[in-house]
Design an enzyme around this catalytic site. Structure first.
Site, PDB file in Angstrom:
ATOM      1  N   HIS A 401      -2.776   8.650  -6.054  1.00  0.00           N
ATOM      2  CA  HIS A 401      -2.624   9.506  -7.234  1.00  0.00           C
ATOM      3  C   HIS A 401      -2.060   8.691  -8.390  1.00  0.00           C
ATOM      4  CE1 HIS A 401      -1.204  13.019  -9.642  1.00  0.00           C
ATOM      5  NE2 HIS A 401      -2.258  13.592  -9.091  1.00  0.00           N
ATOM      6  N   CYS A 402      -1.096   7.809  -8.094  1.00  0.00           N
ATOM      7  CA  CYS A 402      -0.501   6.944  -9.119  1.00  0.00           C
ATOM      8  C   CYS A 402      -1.515   5.952  -9.685  1.00  0.00           C
ATOM      9  CB  CYS A 402       0.652   6.135  -8.538  1.00  0.00           C
ATOM     10  SG  CYS A 402       2.000   7.084  -7.866  1.00  0.00           S
ATOM     11  N   MET A 403      -2.450   5.521  -8.838  1.00  0.00           N
ATOM     12  CA  MET A 403      -3.373   4.454  -9.230  1.00  0.00           C
ATOM     13  C   MET A 403      -4.635   4.977  -9.899  1.00  0.00           C
ATOM     14  SD  MET A 403      -3.001   1.649  -6.159  1.00  0.00           S
ATOM     15  CE  MET A 403      -3.079   2.776  -4.777  1.00  0.00           C
TER      16      MET A 403
END
Length: 412
Positions: A401-403
């Site tokens: 999700h962060c990437m």
């Protein structure tokens, strides 16, 4: 995302003699997809213009305290090489001129696309200042975003912030994209966490309501701990009616309900209880008692789910696997489409919890081979957890999700 670039080419792409050139933006064999856009490529594009190159180099050199001669040398560097230097900090194989910015892989933190607007973020850590600077130059100057230039929102500083250099976290104005979730076209969640302050959330809400970007914003305040960092380390969406969640945070015990002196004289456990307040323009704020109630409301009322909302819990909601696997991003998953999510293979108990919900689990290498052999098609996939090795990524405290940084979203 872009099968035309990879279909039928797996052996060629993975061949040792090609030295992974397919994945390197500064290489002539880079895939250069227009479906998944690479930040280094966008940076290279904006550096083609001499005036922008001078301004950006001067800004980077000011942040990194470079000398003037180095600044002149960088200005005269070709855009392809300069983009690589600015990100890597490496002037050549043997000379580092400033620190690299490996956190740039966590692209969600630098900006969030919300309907027709782009909300640029204000990081809590100085180490991420260069990333934010690059994001500003790209979004304000790249032709890809020319039609949205008037819709770029920047978080302002609080008035007279320079008079309070030692202020506490809650008083600083910070906001990172891992704490911003667009859960429906008119509903945004903003987390107040280790990285996003109450002041940052407040400034974001004023911008969003002032520009009629969304109708509803829910603020979820979680403990200011590195364990959680952002709200997307605590929960992410799997399907319209299903979420993955760290249940132990959602159901933190109230010390008033426990017996014994330790519960009263130690740090109060209520500090670890999330606080959830929902704001709608012109309406009285609404509160929720726990994260599950909020997510159920989103699924059933915002997304129109007819089924009862269900949850997959980190580590199968079993101590100590729940907290241990949350630390390695069991809750930080990316939904590629409804019910098809990407995560790390190391979180065994969470993977088992997905299987108990009827999900197929497949390793990414096997998945690519199935696509290559026409044994499986992306558009026919349902209820699948795709897992891949985390290697050093989980040590960097970030998941899929962060990437990811979605620029365009399909309508629900």
């Amino acid at each position: 995302m872009d099968p035309a670039k990879i279909k039928g080419r797996l052996k060629e792409i993975d061949a040792a003699e090609n030295n992974r050139s397919f994945f390197k933006p500064d290489n002539k064999n880079f895939h250069a997809s227009d479906k998944v856009i690479e930040i280094q490529t966008l940076l290279e594009d904006v550096l083609q213009e001499a005036d922008i190159r001078k301004k950006l180099v001067a800004s980077v050199c000011a942040i990194e305290n470079c000398n003037y001669r180095l600044q002149l040398k960088l200005i005269d560097t070709t855009p392809v090489e300069l983009a690589k230097i600015i990100i890597s900090g490496s002037l050549n194989r043997n000379e580092m001129i400033f620190a690299p910015i490996p956190n740039l892989i966590f692209s969600r933190d630098i900006g969030v696309a919300i309907n027709n607007y782009m909300l640029l973020n204000k990081p809590a850590k100085k180490a991420r200042a260069r990333e934010t600077l690059l994001a500003r130059y790209i979004f304000f100057n790249h032709p890809l975003f020319a039609g949205y230039r008037d819709n770029i929102l920047e978080i302002p500083e609080t008035v007279q912030h320079f008079l309070r250099p030692g202020e506490e976290h809650d008083e600083k104005t910070t906001l990172e994209g891992g704490d911003v979730m667009m859960v429906s076209p008119q509903h945004l969640i903003i987390g107040c966490s280790e990285r996003t302050s109450v002041s940052g959330a407040n400034e974001a809400i004023k911008l969003l309501f002032g520009n009629d970007v969304v109708k509803k914003v829910t603020v979820v305040k979680i403990p200011h701990k590195r364990d959680y960092m952002h709200i997307d380390t605590v929960f992410t969406q799997v399907k319209r009616d299903m979420w993955v969640l760290l249940r132990s945070l959602d159901n933190t015990e109230n010390p008033a309900e426990t017996q014994g002196p330790s519960s009263w004289f130690a740090d109060k456990k209520s500090k670890d209880r999330p606080e959830i307040v929902q704001f709608e323009k012109g309406k009285k704020p609404k509160t929720y008692t726990c994260i599950e109630d909020l997510l159920s409301d989103i699924s059933e009322n915002d997304l129109g789910s007819k089924a009862k909302t269900s949850f997959i819990y980190s580590g199968g909601d079993t101590f100590p696997y729940d907290a241990r696997e949350q630390w390695t991003d069991s809750c930080n998953l990316l939904a590629l489409k409804e019910g098809v999510v990407l995560g790390y293979d190391r979180n065994d108990k969470t993977v088992d919890a997905f299987k108990e919900k009827g999900f197929e689990v497949i390793k990414v290498a096997d998945l690519l081979q199935k696509f290559e052999n026409n044994d499986l098609k992306p558009e026919t996939m349902t209820d699948t957890l795709i897992v891949m090795p985390s290697a050093e990524l989980s040590r960097a405290r970030g998941g899929f999700h962060c990437m990811s940084m979605p620029l365009q979203r399909d309508e629900i």
